[in-house]
Design a protein around this motif. Structure first.
Motif, PDB file in Angstrom:
ATOM      1  N   THR A  31       0.831  -1.218   0.000  1.00  0.00           N
ATOM      2  CA  THR A  31       0.000   0.000   0.000  1.00  0.00           C
ATOM      3  C   THR A  31       0.861   1.262   0.000  1.00  0.00           C
ATOM      4  O   THR A  31       0.435   2.304  -0.487  1.00  0.00           O
ATOM      5  CB  THR A  31      -0.972   0.031   1.198  1.00  0.00           C
ATOM      6  OG1 THR A  31      -0.209   0.042   2.415  1.00  0.00           O
ATOM      7  CG2 THR A  31      -1.910  -1.157   1.181  1.00  0.00           C
ATOM      8  N   GLY A  32       2.090   1.161   0.535  1.00  0.00           N
ATOM      9  CA  GLY A  32       2.989   2.314   0.511  1.00  0.00           C
ATOM     10  C   GLY A  32       3.294   2.733  -0.921  1.00  0.00           C
ATOM     11  O   GLY A  32       3.390   3.927  -1.235  1.00  0.00           O
ATOM     12  N   ALA A  33       3.414   1.735  -1.813  1.00  0.00           N
ATOM     13  CA  ALA A  33       3.706   2.030  -3.220  1.00  0.00           C
ATOM     14  C   ALA A  33       2.587   2.878  -3.828  1.00  0.00           C
ATOM     15  O   ALA A  33       2.822   3.700  -4.726  1.00  0.00           O
ATOM     16  CB  ALA A  33       3.874   0.735  -4.008  1.00  0.00           C
ATOM     17  N   TYR A  35       0.719   5.214  -2.221  1.00  0.00           N
ATOM     18  CA  TYR A  35       0.920   6.612  -1.806  1.00  0.00           C
ATOM     19  C   TYR A  35       2.134   7.213  -2.523  1.00  0.00           C
ATOM     20  O   TYR A  35       2.145   8.386  -2.880  1.00  0.00           O
ATOM     21  CB  TYR A  35       1.095   6.697  -0.284  1.00  0.00           C
ATOM     22  CG  TYR A  35      -0.183   6.387   0.468  1.00  0.00           C
ATOM     23  CD1 TYR A  35      -1.177   7.354   0.595  1.00  0.00           C
ATOM     24  CD2 TYR A  35      -0.405   5.139   1.039  1.00  0.00           C
ATOM     25  CE1 TYR A  35      -2.359   7.071   1.275  1.00  0.00           C
ATOM     26  CE2 TYR A  35      -1.575   4.848   1.724  1.00  0.00           C
ATOM     27  CZ  TYR A  35      -2.541   5.814   1.833  1.00  0.00           C
ATOM     28  OH  TYR A  35      -3.719   5.538   2.493  1.00  0.00           O
ATOM     29  N   ARG A  36       3.144   6.384  -2.719  1.00  0.00           N
ATOM     30  CA  ARG A  36       4.343   6.866  -3.409  1.00  0.00           C
ATOM     31  C   ARG A  36       4.027   7.225  -4.867  1.00  0.00           C
ATOM     32  O   ARG A  36       4.483   8.248  -5.380  1.00  0.00           O
ATOM     33  CB  ARG A  36       5.434   5.787  -3.371  1.00  0.00           C
ATOM     34  CG  ARG A  36       6.076   5.632  -2.007  1.00  0.00           C
ATOM     35  CD  ARG A  36       7.025   4.444  -1.978  1.00  0.00           C
ATOM     36  NE  ARG A  36       7.675   4.331  -0.687  1.00  0.00           N
ATOM     37  CZ  ARG A  36       8.778   5.009  -0.340  1.00  0.00           C
ATOM     38  NH1 ARG A  36       9.374   5.809  -1.211  1.00  0.00           N
ATOM     39  NH2 ARG A  36       9.284   4.872   0.864  1.00  0.00           N
ATOM     40  N   ALA A  37       3.265   6.362  -5.545  1.00  0.00           N
ATOM     41  CA  ALA A  37       2.954   6.611  -6.959  1.00  0.00           C
ATOM     42  C   ALA A  37       2.114   7.879  -7.099  1.00  0.00           C
ATOM     43  O   ALA A  37       2.337   8.703  -8.004  1.00  0.00           O
ATOM     44  CB  ALA A  37       2.221   5.410  -7.550  1.00  0.00           C
ATOM     45  N   GLU A 120       0.695  -5.017   3.143  1.00  0.00           N
ATOM     46  CA  GLU A 120       1.598  -4.293   4.048  1.00  0.00           C
ATOM     47  C   GLU A 120       1.366  -2.795   3.988  1.00  0.00           C
ATOM     48  O   GLU A 120       0.983  -2.241   2.954  1.00  0.00           O
ATOM     49  CB  GLU A 120       3.058  -4.595   3.720  1.00  0.00           C
ATOM     50  CG  GLU A 120       3.539  -3.950   2.451  1.00  0.00           C
ATOM     51  CD  GLU A 120       5.026  -3.641   2.456  1.00  0.00           C
ATOM     52  OE1 GLU A 120       5.745  -4.272   1.700  1.00  0.00           O
ATOM     53  OE2 GLU A 120       5.459  -2.729   3.213  1.00  0.00           O
ATOM     54  N   GLY A 121       1.565  -2.143   5.139  1.00  0.00           N
ATOM     55  CA  GLY A 121       1.376  -0.690   5.181  1.00  0.00           C
ATOM     56  C   GLY A 121       1.572  -0.125   6.571  1.00  0.00           C
ATOM     57  O   GLY A 121       2.492  -0.520   7.297  1.00  0.00           O
ATOM     58  N   ARG A 122       0.730   0.850   6.906  1.00  0.00           N
ATOM     59  CA  ARG A 122       0.798   1.498   8.218  1.00  0.00           C
ATOM     60  C   ARG A 122      -0.501   1.315   8.999  1.00  0.00           C
ATOM     61  O   ARG A 122      -0.504   1.332  10.218  1.00  0.00           O
ATOM     62  CB  ARG A 122       1.018   3.013   8.057  1.00  0.00           C
ATOM     63  CG  ARG A 122       2.308   3.438   7.371  1.00  0.00           C
ATOM     64  CD  ARG A 122       3.462   3.335   8.353  1.00  0.00           C
ATOM     65  NE  ARG A 122       4.691   3.949   7.866  1.00  0.00           N
ATOM     66  CZ  ARG A 122       5.456   3.484   6.892  1.00  0.00           C
ATOM     67  NH1 ARG A 122       5.114   2.382   6.265  1.00  0.00           N
ATOM     68  NH2 ARG A 122       6.571   4.094   6.549  1.00  0.00           N
TER      69      ARG A 122
HETATM   70  O1  CDP Z   1       8.891   1.173   2.829  1.00  0.00           O
HETATM   71  P1  CDP Z   1       8.648   2.364   3.715  1.00  0.00           P
HETATM   72  O2  CDP Z   1       8.161   1.944   5.056  1.00  0.00           O
HETATM   73  O3  CDP Z   1       9.719   3.356   3.669  1.00  0.00           O
HETATM   74  O4  CDP Z   1       7.476   3.184   3.155  1.00  0.00           O
HETATM   75  P2  CDP Z   1       6.201   2.697   2.393  1.00  0.00           P
HETATM   76  O5  CDP Z   1       5.584   1.499   3.030  1.00  0.00           O
HETATM   77  O6  CDP Z   1       6.565   2.620   0.954  1.00  0.00           O
HETATM   78  O7  CDP Z   1       5.224   3.937   2.662  1.00  0.00           O
HETATM   79  C1  CDP Z   1       5.564   5.227   2.246  1.00  0.00           C
HETATM   80  C2  CDP Z   1       4.719   6.237   3.001  1.00  0.00           C
HETATM   81  O8  CDP Z   1       3.339   6.087   2.621  1.00  0.00           O
HETATM   82  C3  CDP Z   1       4.743   6.136   4.512  1.00  0.00           C
HETATM   83  O9  CDP Z   1       5.819   6.862   5.075  1.00  0.00           O
HETATM   84  C4  CDP Z   1       3.381   6.728   4.899  1.00  0.00           C
HETATM   85  O10 CDP Z   1       3.460   8.139   4.927  1.00  0.00           O
HETATM   86  C5  CDP Z   1       2.503   6.342   3.735  1.00  0.00           C
HETATM   87  N1  CDP Z   1       1.653   5.169   3.992  1.00  0.00           N
HETATM   88  C6  CDP Z   1       0.476   5.334   4.690  1.00  0.00           C
HETATM   89  O11 CDP Z   1       0.184   6.440   5.142  1.00  0.00           O
HETATM   90  N2  CDP Z   1      -0.373   4.286   4.862  1.00  0.00           N
HETATM   91  C7  CDP Z   1      -0.069   3.075   4.367  1.00  0.00           C
HETATM   92  N3  CDP Z   1      -0.933   2.056   4.526  1.00  0.00           N
HETATM   93  C8  CDP Z   1       1.140   2.868   3.686  1.00  0.00           C
HETATM   94  C9  CDP Z   1       1.998   3.938   3.525  1.00  0.00           C
END
Ligand code: CDP
Length: 209
Positions: A31-33, A35-37, A120-122
């Motif tokens: 899921t981070g990808a 937000y990144r895209a 995967e995510g936050r």
């Molecule tokens: O791999 P990394 O943990 O560096 O980052 P990522 O999983 O690619 O996520 C990038 C950013 O997207 C995070 O720092 C959050 O700000 C946001 N994110 C989020 O808010 N909610 C999610 N489910 C996943 C990512």
């Protein structure tokens, strides 16, 4: 079955989630990808990263899609581009907007709804999939997380990277709470195989005999 893997940057989420998904034969959703895209497209199109309404509209208009390991938005393959430091530094400012999160979460639920998946995510165990069968929250000491990130982004330099990580941790903090029913794993002294096999064990315990 849904396996939710949450945690901060450098805790080992991506490597663990990918390995686990391929071992279990589950689909993998990063899921981070997404937000990144969206952040990449907003920068390309000159949309202000402070404008939550415009960013939410952009997210709705331009859904992120995946083909195998590749990430696409607006018909473009952005897989490599979205891992650059310029995205690391601003992605949290895009992800903090409520309008953006509503669109993303809806799409994540839809992408995760076609059978077994590792997501995967936050905020997967807390908000996107509160009914996930297995919830894991990975964490590690910040110094170790910075070290791991440095191996992936050697061009940045240790000091700048540690600063970036701290700033991102702070802005992600409100979305980084482990779900009350998540199994927390501190990966500071564990390797990928240790973590994957622990989660596989949790999956086996939840699978009907
Ligand atoms: O791999 P990394 O943990 O560096 O980052 P990522 O999983 O690619 O996520 C990038 C950013 O997207 C995070 O720092 C959050 O700000 C946001 N994110 C989020 O808010 N909610 C999610 N489910 C996943 C990512």
């Amino acid at each position: 079955m849904i396996v939710a893997i949450d945690g901060p940057a450098g805790a080992g989420k991506s490597t663990v989630a990918r390995t686990l998904a391929s071992r279990l034969g589950f689909r993998y959703l990063d899921t981070g990808a997404m937000y990144r895209a969206l952040t990449q497209l907003a920068l390309d199109e000159g949309v202000s990263l402070d404008d939550g309404v415009a960013l939410g509209d952009l997210a709705r208009r331009e859904p992120v899609s995946f083909e195998g390991d590749r990430v696409f938005i607006h018909g473009e393959d952005v897989t490599e581009e979205i891992r650059k430091p310029k995205i690391d530094r601003v992605v949290s400012s895009v992800a903090r907007h409520r309008g953006v999160r509503e669109v993303m979460r809806e799409r994540q639920r839809e992408l995760g709804s076609h059978g077994d998946a590792v997501i995967e995510g936050r905020d997967i165990g807390t908000v996107v999939c509160p009914n996930a069968d297995v919830k894991v929250y990975l964490n590690a000491d910040r110094a170790i997380r910075a070290e791991r990130r440095l191996a992936e982004r050697p061009e940045i330099g240790a000091d700048a990277l540690a600063t970036d990580l701290r700033v991102r941790d702070q802005s992600d903090a409100e979305r980084m709470m482990p779900a009350a029913d998540a199994v927390q794993i501190d990966t500071t002294e564990l390797d990928v195989e240790d973590v994957v096999s622990r989660i596989e064990q949790l999956v086996r315990e939840r699978q009907p005999a």
